[in-house]
Structure formats: C-alpha cells, structure tokens
Design an enzyme around this catalytic site. Structure first.
Site, mmCIF file in Angstrom:
data_model
loop_
_atom_site.group_PDB
_atom_site.id
_atom_site.type_symbol
_atom_site.label_atom_id
_atom_site.label_comp_id
_atom_site.label_asym_id
_atom_site.label_seq_id
_atom_site.Cartn_x
_atom_site.Cartn_y
_atom_site.Cartn_z
ATOM 1 N N ASP A 77 0.800 -1.230 0.000
ATOM 2 C CA ASP A 77 0.000 0.000 0.000
ATOM 3 C C ASP A 77 0.829 1.275 0.000
ATOM 4 O O ASP A 77 1.983 1.297 0.421
ATOM 5 C CB ASP A 77 -0.946 0.007 1.211
ATOM 6 C CG ASP A 77 -0.199 -0.107 2.539
ATOM 7 O OD1 ASP A 77 0.747 -0.916 2.628
ATOM 8 O OD2 ASP A 77 -0.558 0.611 3.492
ATOM 9 N N GLU A 135 -0.675 -1.898 5.137
ATOM 10 C CA GLU A 135 0.212 -1.820 6.309
ATOM 11 C C GLU A 135 0.103 -0.464 6.996
ATOM 12 O O GLU A 135 0.184 -0.372 8.220
ATOM 13 C CB GLU A 135 1.676 -2.087 5.899
ATOM 14 C CG GLU A 135 2.619 -2.289 7.080
ATOM 15 C CD GLU A 135 2.944 -1.026 7.851
ATOM 16 O OE1 GLU A 135 2.999 -1.078 9.101
ATOM 17 O OE2 GLU A 135 3.133 0.035 7.219
ATOM 18 N N HIS A 356 7.257 8.956 4.658
ATOM 19 C CA HIS A 356 5.954 9.629 4.644
ATOM 20 C C HIS A 356 6.058 11.107 4.221
ATOM 21 O O HIS A 356 5.054 11.802 4.188
ATOM 22 C CB HIS A 356 5.208 9.517 5.989
ATOM 23 C CG HIS A 356 4.894 8.099 6.387
ATOM 24 N ND1 HIS A 356 3.984 7.758 7.358
ATOM 25 C CD2 HIS A 356 5.358 6.915 5.920
ATOM 26 C CE1 HIS A 356 3.926 6.447 7.481
ATOM 27 N NE2 HIS A 356 4.759 5.901 6.623
#
Ligand SMILES: [Zn+2]
Ligand SMILES: [Zn+2]
Length: 383
Positions: A77, A135, A356
């Site tokens: 993902d 995840e 991220h």
C-alpha cells in the site's frame, strides 16, 4: 557478493517498482498492484491465491526436498500524500504516493520469487510469498492471519528499506524492534460562558492545558528509565471565538511502548489522571483508548540468518529499534521471525527525506542487495 541471476533481473525489478510507484493505491484498494503481482507470479509458473483480506496475494514455492516453511512478506500500500519529488516515475495519482517504499518491497519480493523458482531443486522446504494490503492502516496483516495465511508457516521474514540508513547498511535486532502504537482521546466537559467573567465558568481549555502538561510525567516519572515509552498529544480542539469560554475541549494522541506491562501501567495512570485532574478544575474528563499494532518482537534465530547473509555480503551491520509501529508485528506474535532494515538513503544529502514525506525517495541500488539478502536468508533457513 551479488549472484549473476540477481544482477540480470535487477532492471526488471526496478521497472516493476517504477510502475507501482506511478500508480500508488491506498490500503485495501491495491487492486491494480495485486493484479500485477499475481500476473508476474503466474508468469513465473506459480499458482496464486488472490483476494485474501480484499487485495492480498499469496503463493508457495515448494522445494524438491522436505523442510520447514519460511514466509517472506511484502506490503503493497501507498499513503495519502501528494508527491513532490522530481522523479520521472513520480505518482500519477493525485494525493497518493508510495512515500514509505512499499513499491520497492513488492517489486523486490517478486524478483526474489522469480529466482527462487530456479533454486527449487536444492531447497529443503517451502517459501511462502505473502503480499499484504494496508500496512499503513488500518492493517492488512491481522485480516490476512484471520484468513489463514500462517497455516503451515514455521518462520517469517519481512524487510523494510530505510531512508535513515546509508544504502546497503543492514540493521537487524533480536527482541523488541518496533513499538506498540495505541491511541487515546480525552474529552473535557466544563461550563461555558463569557470570557470576561471566567469565575462564572469552568474552563475546559485550562483543564486541558494542565492535563497535557501533567501527561508529560507519564514517561519521565512513571516509566522505568531502562524501558522505552512515548506519550505524544498530537491534536487539540476547543472553542469558537475570542470572547467565549467553551463548554467542551478535547485532545488526542499516541502511546508507544515495547512491553505490555508498561502499556498497561501507562493506561492505568491515564485512567486515574484524566477524571481526577479534570475534577480539580471543576470539569468532567472522560477517556477513550484504542489499541493499534502490537509491539514487534524479533526471534533470535531468524535474526541470525539475516546477520549471516549480511556478513557474507560484507555489508555494514548494526542493530536498530524505533518507536514507529508496523503490522508485521501480528505475524511475529504467532511465528518466530525477523523484521529487518536495509539502508536505502540517496547519496545526495539534499535528497534524503523521512518516510511519509512528500519528497521521500530511496536509492534503487538497494534492490539487488535486498534480493540477495532474501535469497541468502532462504538458503540459511531451508538448507
Ligand atoms: Zn510507512
Ligand atoms: Zn512502511
């Protein structure tokens, strides 16, 4: 150090990775990705099981000789982040990005599977490939386990490429590696009124402020200095105007721990502090707690396979633990296994960003190293 089969397949794996990177999909929506995964595995001659926990895919490579079953896991993902890199294969999907490297994990495991197919005559046991959704949340590992993916699995290995480590640096740690990641929310009910007449109100903002400061003592005063924990308040809301004391305020945050006893102790302290401290300010405080991923604990034996592989490849080797959460933890609660990190920081420091981040990127030179590491771990386990 790197076997020729890996060298020969590296560009194919990089191309796959770039395709996944252009088309990121969020948790439980990895339909395109999992279709590509299944298609590649079938081209390798494997039988696939698809649609597990919505988009999960598994396949088994059975060696010619009996032995244990080693599971290799990849997450598929992406994240709800708008990509801001200048990469020619940057995301084509608005507001979605592979900002954690799961595109690489998926491609690397596919490449590893392709090479393992030619190693079957000498494998003593089975390699189970697990491609899981979500995840990054709400978590694909637990529903995959509920669907039975761990049946017959003796050991599990998972890899995370890491932007904090120099490219080619391996970090594997027996014992606690990643923290249990739980969340809490505090609601404070006071008595609203005019900001100029505070004595006629019970101010929930002041109560929230005092409580947030008091929570800073949970780690510094209630946790053993030899243990690790984090309590962070990350959201706070209350009030509508400059001249109104609001009726309500609320805040929420995260608690990270390694030991279940530490988690239970922090939770108990929160349950005591919230109502009593709020009461002392004339307000009523309530508290909700929700459990996230458990702590990720590595078993020493599979860690040794990773360490040996890294040593054989003459890669720098260290240990590393983080307070981040990771749903590989669910598999490792059930079977002995190891989750390890391979450094993939870009060479130029100005290209290094944390996981991220919208500018996050990894060095693709980690691809052949990751495949070789997986292959050597398989050889160490199924010998
Ligand atoms: Zn992540
Ligand atoms: Zn990740």
């Amino acid at each position: 150090m790197i076997r020729p089969e890996v060298e020969a397949l590296t560009q194919t794996v990089i191309d796959l990775r770039r395709d996944f990177h252009r088309h990121p999909e969020l948790g439980f929506q990895e339909f395109r990705t999992s279709a590509k995964v299944a298609e590649f595995l079938k081209q390798c001659g494997l039988e696939t099981t698809e649609g597990i926990a919505v988009t999960g895919v598994t396949a088994e490579i059975r060696g010619d000789h009996p032995g244990p079953t080693l599971m290799l896991r990849a997450d598929m993902d992406a994240l709800p982040v708008a990509e801001e890199t200048d990469l020619e294969f940057a995301s084509l999907e608005a507001g979605k990005m592979h900002a954690c490297g799961h595109d690489l994990h998926t491609a690397i495991l596919l490449g590893t599977a392709r090479i393992l197919m030619d190693m079957k005559p000498r494998l003593k046991g089975t390699v189970k490939l697990v491609f899981q959704p979500a995840e990054e949340g709400p978590g694909g590992a637990d529903p995959m386990i509920q669907a039975g993916v761990l049946q017959g699995v003796d050991y599990a290995l998972g890899l995370h490429l890491w932007s904090d480590l120099p490219c080619g640096h391996v970090a594997v740690t027996p014992g606690p590696v990643m923290a249990a990641a739980d969340t809490f929310r505090v609601k404070i009910h006071g008595k609203g009124g005019h900001a100029a007449y505070p004595h006629e109100s019970a101010d929930p903002i002041v109560a929230a402020s005092a409580l947030i400061m008091a929570l800073q003592t949970l780690v510094s005063r209630n946790t053993s200095p030899f243990d690790s924990a984090v309590v962070s308040v990350t959201q706070i809301n209350g009030g509508t105007a400059d001249n109104i004391i609001p009726e309500r305020a609320e805040f929420s945050g995260t608690i990270r721990t390694f030991q279940p006893a530490t988690k239970a102790a922090l939770l108990a302290r929160l349950e005591e502090m919230v109502p009593s401290l709020c009461k002392s300010y004339g307000t009523v405080g309530t508290f909700e707690f929700s459990e996230g991923y458990p702590a990720l604990i590595n078993n020493p034996l599979p860690c040794q396979w990773v360490q040996r592989a890294a040593e054989e490849m003459r890669l720098p080797l260290s240990t590393q633990a983080t307070m981040g959460g990771e749903d590989m933890a669910y598999y490792l609660q059930k079977v002995p296994g190891a989750f390890f990190f391979l450094g993939a920081a870009p060479d130029q420091p100005e290209r290094v960003f944390p996981h991220h981040h919208p500018k996050f990127q990894l060095d693709e030179r980690a691809v052949p190293l990751a495949m070789e590491l997986f292959l050597r771990c398989v050889e160490n386990c199924l010998k």
